[in-house]
Design an enzyme around this catalytic site. Structure first.
Site: not given
Ligand code: NDP
Ligand code: 2IT
Length: 444
Positions: A125, A165
């Site tokens: 991430k 995201d």
């Protein structure tokens, strides 16, 4: 002290000031107690101690120049958390709240989520505390280019494949891809969520929202319920929320409320999807604008009050910890019978245990929102074979993947003695695949 408690203790001491990371680790590890009774070999191999420590954590400076000629500096992150079952894979978040704790919680969740998809992707991430709100296209582009100048040193189609995201959609992915290609002189599937003209996959835009609703549909059916005629609240009004709305509506549900970080709109007749899409996707405006074309919609300040509205099903699709114990109580009092986490960790640990105690059907994020990353992995497959599948083909694969995740999680819950507990089942099923791969690969 149990093995799990020892590791939780160690994580807290070793990573001070990372509350979101602690929360994600606690939630997973506390579900794994029964796994270690059955598999003491995992303890001997130190699987837990290793899985909670990122393989690599990269932090970097992102200088960029705004439209007034002012120099700005943001902070960039990429956590390459676990590569046991595939290259690092996970989104990039651009939001002023981004810090190491948030990136690590998201990266840790991603390991198990990616495992649940059944596809060969590890966990990663990244992101930045850059705030895209109110920035011009050129500012966003210059920021993305500066971000990629540094990130490009660490990623690659077989190494680490970022995607979107919060705050990172097709526009940002395009700018990031353009800069990567220029820096590396290589046309490769290094990012997913790309535009359809340059290697993107059909259904990737819709995948997280659609996947969430496919998953909830399974959960509802298994309990004799359905979306048909149900009143649904969806928080957020970004990528996940919009396509959750679309699929809920297709299945006969009525989306009565949606939000952004300032407030929410309520429309008992159902929020109009077409005007929502124009206002949010094309015009990039605030959700309060959505009441303009409706005679029944009203706007209310303060987004957290959205959970005070009476509904049958709630789909939190904005951000972490948006449903706390009080909001959970309110939802339960108002008769809400099912919760599906579209966002990552939108419910606090207290809220989740309250839902479970009161018999509310509960679908945890790492299972319910895995459709996005699953279609990202299929975008990688299509890039590798230099081909693209039709919308129908990818949508069918998405549906099957979500059904599989539901079945896998339900079976694991049953096998480990807590039938119907999808939180437990998803954590266990996701973990075991990664643990077995780590065991097979030796102490690395
Ligand atoms: P977007 O940036 O498209 O939309 C985010 C939405 O959430 C916006 O409406 C935003 O409002 C709202 N929001 C963000 N932060 C907050 C906050 N602190 N408080 C209240 N509202 C907030 O992001 P996505 O739709 O892509 O992501 C939403 C959630 O889904 C995130 O948790 C993400 O991690 C998760 N997710 C996303 C996937 C994807 O494929 N995109 C896949 C799996 C999970 P505002 O405009 O006011 O900021
Ligand atoms: O949280 C997530 O799963 C995502 N933001 C999607 C990640 C991806 O690589 O598509």
């Amino acid at each position: 002290m149990s093995y799990v408690s020892e590791v939780i203790d160690m994580v807290q001491k070793r990573n001070p000031n990372e509350p979101e990371f602690h929360q994600a680790v606690n939630e997973v590890l506390l579900c794994l107690e029964p796994v270690f009774k059955k598999h003491p070999e995992y303890i001997k191999a130190g699987v837990l101690e290793r899985i909670v420590e990122p393989e690599r954590m990269i932090t970097f400076r992102i200088p960029w120049i705004d439209d007034n000629g002012k120099i700005n500096v943001n902070r960039g992150f990429r956590v390459q958390f676990n590569s046991a079952i595939g290259p690092y894979k996970g989104g990039l978040r651009f939001h002023p709240s981004v810090n190491q704790s948030i990136i690590k919680f998201l990266g840790f969740e991603q390991i198990l989520k990616n495992s649940l998809t059944g596809l060969p992707i590890g966990g990663g991430k990244g992101g930045s505390d850059f705030d895209p709100k109110g920035k011009s296209d050129m500012e966003v582009m210059r920021f993305c280019q500066s971000f990629m100048i540094e990130l490009s040193k660490y990623i690659g189609a077989d190494i680490d494949i970022p995607a979107g995201d919060i705050g990172v959609g097709q526009r940002e992915i395009g700018y990031l891809f353009g800069m990567y290609k220029r820096l590396k002189n290589s046309y490769e599937g290094v990012l997913t969520g790309k535009g359809l003209e340059f290697g993107g996959s059909l259904v990737r835009t819709e995948a997280t929202g659609y996947g969430l609703v496919y998953f909830m549909d399974q959960l509802l059916r298994a309990n004799g319920k359905s979306f048909k005629g149900s009143k649904v609240i969806i928080s957020g009004s970004g990528n996940v929320a919009i396509y959750a709305h679309q699929k809920v509506t297709e299945l006969g549900g009525i989306v009565i409320a949606m939000s952004d970080s300032n407030g929410f709109i309520f429309d008992s007749a159902g929020i109009d999807l077409n005007s929502l899409k124009i206002i949010k996707e094309k015009e990039r405006k605030r959700i309060k604008e959505c009441i303009i074309n409706s005679s029944t919609a009203t706007y209310h300040e303060k987004c957290s009050n959205i959970w005070d509205i009476k509904c049958d099903i709630a789909l939190p699709c904005a951000t972490q910890n948006e449903i706390n114990k009080d909001s959970a109580k309110k939802l339960i009092e108002n008769g809400c019978f099912a919760i599906g986490e579209g966002a990552n960790m939108p419910c606090t640990i207290e809220a989740v245990s309250l839902f479970q105690k009161k018999g509310v059907l509960f679908a945890p994020a790492k299972a319910a929102n895995a459709g996005g990353v699953a279609i990202s992995a299929l975008e990688m497959s299509q890039n590798s074979i230099r081909y693209s599948w039709s919308f129908e083909e990818v949508d069918l694969r998405l549906k099957n993947i979500m059904i599989n995740i539901f079945n896998k999680s339900s079976q694991a819950a049953k096998e480990y003695g807590d039938e119907g507990n999808i939180v437990l089942g998803a954590n266990i099923a996701g973990f075991i695949k990664v643990a077995d791969a780590m065991m097979a690969q030796g102490i690395v």
